[in-house]
Motif scaffolding. Structure first.
Motif, PDB file in Angstrom:
ATOM      1  N   ASP A 108     -54.053 -18.131   4.170  1.00 37.04           N
ATOM      2  CA  ASP A 108     -53.132 -18.075   5.315  1.00 37.04           C
ATOM      3  C   ASP A 108     -52.185 -16.893   5.167  1.00 37.04           C
ATOM      4  N   CYS A 109     -51.759 -16.593   3.939  1.00 41.94           N
ATOM      5  CA  CYS A 109     -50.920 -15.418   3.722  1.00 41.94           C
ATOM      6  C   CYS A 109     -51.697 -14.153   4.090  1.00 41.94           C
ATOM      7  N   LEU A 110     -50.976 -13.066   4.249  1.00 45.27           N
ATOM      8  CA  LEU A 110     -51.570 -11.809   4.695  1.00 45.27           C
ATOM      9  C   LEU A 110     -52.008 -10.940   3.518  1.00 45.27           C
ATOM     10  N   PRO A 111     -53.306 -10.602   3.417  1.00 43.47           N
ATOM     11  CA  PRO A 111     -53.743  -9.615   2.434  1.00 43.47           C
ATOM     12  C   PRO A 111     -53.691  -8.217   3.040  1.00 43.47           C
ATOM     13  N   VAL A 112     -53.190  -7.254   2.277  1.00 41.34           N
ATOM     14  CA  VAL A 112     -53.119  -5.872   2.743  1.00 41.34           C
ATOM     15  C   VAL A 112     -53.770  -4.970   1.698  1.00 41.34           C
ATOM     16  N   LEU A 113     -54.732  -4.157   2.138  1.00 45.25           N
ATOM     17  CA  LEU A 113     -55.414  -3.210   1.258  1.00 45.25           C
ATOM     18  C   LEU A 113     -54.938  -1.799   1.581  1.00 45.25           C
ATOM     19  N   PHE A 114     -54.804  -0.971   0.545  1.00 46.55           N
ATOM     20  CA  PHE A 114     -54.305   0.391   0.693  1.00 46.55           C
ATOM     21  C   PHE A 114     -55.208   1.379  -0.031  1.00 46.55           C
ATOM     22  N   CYS A 115     -55.233   2.610   0.472  1.00 43.18           N
ATOM     23  CA  CYS A 115     -55.794   3.729  -0.284  1.00 43.18           C
ATOM     24  C   CYS A 115     -55.158   5.011   0.226  1.00 43.18           C
ATOM     25  N   ASP A 116     -55.251   6.064  -0.567  1.00 43.04           N
ATOM     26  CA  ASP A 116     -54.769   7.353  -0.089  1.00 43.04           C
ATOM     27  C   ASP A 116     -55.916   8.101   0.581  1.00 43.04           C
ATOM     28  N   GLU A 117     -55.615   9.225   1.199  1.00 38.40           N
ATOM     29  CA  GLU A 117     -56.620   9.916   2.010  1.00 38.40           C
ATOM     30  C   GLU A 117     -57.699  10.601   1.180  1.00 38.40           C
ATOM     31  N   THR A 118     -57.460  10.772  -0.122  1.00 40.58           N
ATOM     32  CA  THR A 118     -58.478  11.384  -0.978  1.00 40.58           C
ATOM     33  C   THR A 118     -59.312  10.341  -1.713  1.00 40.58           C
ATOM     34  N   GLY A 119     -58.930   9.071  -1.590  1.00 44.93           N
ATOM     35  CA  GLY A 119     -59.662   8.026  -2.296  1.00 44.93           C
ATOM     36  C   GLY A 119     -59.417   8.016  -3.788  1.00 44.93           C
ATOM     37  N   SER A 120     -58.285   8.572  -4.226  1.00 43.97           N
ATOM     38  CA  SER A 120     -58.002   8.649  -5.662  1.00 43.97           C
ATOM     39  C   SER A 120     -57.148   7.498  -6.167  1.00 43.97           C
ATOM     40  N   GLN A 121     -56.544   6.727  -5.268  1.00 44.60           N
ATOM     41  CA  GLN A 121     -55.700   5.606  -5.662  1.00 44.60           C
ATOM     42  C   GLN A 121     -55.829   4.502  -4.622  1.00 44.60           C
ATOM     43  N   VAL A 122     -55.917   3.249  -5.100  1.00 46.63           N
ATOM     44  CA  VAL A 122     -56.066   2.103  -4.202  1.00 46.63           C
ATOM     45  C   VAL A 122     -55.095   1.011  -4.617  1.00 46.63           C
ATOM     46  N   ALA A 123     -54.868   0.050  -3.714  1.00 48.14           N
ATOM     47  CA  ALA A 123     -53.956  -1.064  -4.016  1.00 48.14           C
ATOM     48  C   ALA A 123     -54.276  -2.235  -3.108  1.00 48.14           C
ATOM     49  N   ALA A 124     -53.887  -3.422  -3.563  1.00 42.66           N
ATOM     50  CA  ALA A 124     -54.003  -4.647  -2.769  1.00 42.66           C
ATOM     51  C   ALA A 124     -52.713  -5.429  -2.913  1.00 42.66           C
ATOM     52  N   ALA A 125     -52.249  -6.027  -1.809  1.00 45.75           N
ATOM     53  CA  ALA A 125     -51.004  -6.790  -1.822  1.00 45.75           C
ATOM     54  C   ALA A 125     -51.190  -8.130  -1.134  1.00 45.75           C
ATOM     55  N   HIS A 126     -50.506  -9.139  -1.674  1.00 44.47           N
ATOM     56  CA  HIS A 126     -50.483 -10.495  -1.118  1.00 44.47           C
ATOM     57  C   HIS A 126     -49.125 -10.671  -0.444  1.00 44.47           C
ATOM     58  N   ALA A 127     -49.144 -10.796   0.894  1.00 45.94           N
ATOM     59  CA  ALA A 127     -47.896 -10.829   1.644  1.00 45.94           C
ATOM     60  C   ALA A 127     -47.761 -12.125   2.427  1.00 45.94           C
ATOM     61  N   GLY A 128     -47.306 -13.178   1.750  1.00 48.97           N
ATOM     62  CA  GLY A 128     -46.796 -14.328   2.470  1.00 48.97           C
ATOM     63  C   GLY A 128     -45.440 -13.948   3.040  1.00 48.97           C
ATOM     64  N   TRP A 129     -44.826 -14.833   3.801  1.00 54.00           N
ATOM     65  CA  TRP A 129     -43.566 -14.416   4.422  1.00 54.00           C
ATOM     66  C   TRP A 129     -42.486 -14.128   3.384  1.00 54.00           C
ATOM     67  N   ARG A 130     -42.486 -14.862   2.270  1.00 52.28           N
ATOM     68  CA  ARG A 130     -41.461 -14.631   1.247  1.00 52.28           C
ATOM     69  C   ARG A 130     -41.646 -13.271   0.577  1.00 52.28           C
ATOM     70  N   GLY A 131     -42.860 -12.987   0.166  1.00 51.21           N
ATOM     71  CA  GLY A 131     -43.122 -11.707  -0.473  1.00 51.21           C
ATOM     72  C   GLY A 131     -42.922 -10.535   0.469  1.00 51.21           C
ATOM     73  N   LEU A 132     -43.332 -10.712   1.715  1.00 50.46           N
ATOM     74  CA  LEU A 132     -43.129  -9.660   2.714  1.00 50.46           C
ATOM     75  C   LEU A 132     -41.641  -9.387   2.904  1.00 50.46           C
ATOM     76  N   LEU A 133     -40.860 -10.451   3.060  1.00 50.08           N
ATOM     77  CA  LEU A 133     -39.419 -10.314   3.253  1.00 50.08           C
ATOM     78  C   LEU A 133     -38.766  -9.630   2.065  1.00 50.08           C
ATOM     79  N   ASP A 134     -39.207  -9.956   0.866  1.00 47.41           N
ATOM     80  CA  ASP A 134     -38.572  -9.428  -0.346  1.00 47.41           C
ATOM     81  C   ASP A 134     -39.052  -8.038  -0.734  1.00 47.41           C
TER      82      ASP A 134
END
Length: 252
Positions: A108-134
């Motif tokens: 139910d929480c929001l997963p967010v995936l990230f990368c840069d435009e060269t594909g050299s760095q990636v990330a994933a975040a778990h954003a429930g409302w508490r984590g998003l707010l903080d």
């Protein structure tokens, strides 16, 4: 009997060709009962052997992937650098190592995936409302060496506004403390519910507004609701339940 094969979703976004991102569903695993079939979480009272088999199947289904960084998620704003070996308390991870996936588990929480435009760095975040707010997304963006305007972000399946009821205190907390969007933008993400003192929260739009305020222009939202789409686990709809994963990695 043929070995179960996980049913996966591939994000529709313009990430570099060297980046692999995917979202699992609840189909294609060996878990049974309320965790059936492809539960990937060890903390929800599912059989640990079944979870291990599901995680093994996921690794096998991902070309060029050697390790997955799992997290002990606590609805915190903490983002760590993945090593693939430990189980840190954090709700986001980043890496520039190839073949090592950053992953988050949600239902139910929001997963967010990230990368840069060269594909050299990636990330994933778990954003429930508490984590998003903080500030979990703020802290994840800060971990990138590249400028925010060069980053890509993908918002995965989560509970959507028609289904996500929160108390007035949640709305007040966002209006008073949420970094990035204007007060009017934040207030527009909350609509009155039928019960007095309750509001319907648009979690994904709050996240997208914050990312754009941070400088990101390439923000894609899958638009899928975990409550309405039976392919996903939903904690609010069924508890106990499993967790699905959103993960991202660089090819070797």
């Amino acid at each position: 009997m043929a070995e179960p094969h996980p049913v996966l979703i591939t994000p529709e976004w313009d990430a570099p060709a060297t980046v692999r991102a995917l979202c699992t569903t609840r189909h294609g695993g060996v878990s049974t009962g309320p965790w059936g079939e492809f539960n990937l979480a060890l903390h929800v009272e599912d059989d640990s052997a079944a979870v291990a088999q599901n995680r093994k199947s996921l690794l096998k289904a991902c070309d060029g992937l050697e390790q997955i960084q799992w997290l002990n998620q606590t609805h915190s704003p903490r983002c760590i650098t993945a090593d693939g070996n430990s189980l840190p308390e954090a709700d986001a991870a980043e890496t520039d190592h190839a073949a090592l996936a950053c992953a988050v588990l949600t239902a139910d929480c929001l997963p967010v995936l990230f990368c840069d435009e060269t594909g050299s760095q990636v990330a994933a975040a778990h954003a429930g409302w508490r984590g998003l707010l903080d500030g979990v997304l703020v802290n994840t963006v800060k971990q990138f060496r590249a400028e925010p305007e060069t980053l890509h972000a993908w918002l995965g399946p989560c509970i959507r506004q028609p289904r996500f009821e929160v108390g007035a205190e949640v709305r007040v907390a966002f209006v008073e403390r949420f970094v990035g969007p204007s007060r009017a933008e934040i207030e527009n993400c909350f609509s009155a519910a039928g019960e007095p003192g309750k509001f319907l929260c648009d979690l994904a739009t709050l996240a997208a507004l914050q990312l754009r305020a941070l400088g990101l222009s390439r923000v894609s939202d899958c638009g899928l609701c975990t409550v309405d789409d039976p392919r996903f686990y939903s904690y609010r709809q069924h508890n106990p339940c499993g967790r699905f994963a959103s993960l991202i990695y660089r090819l070797p």
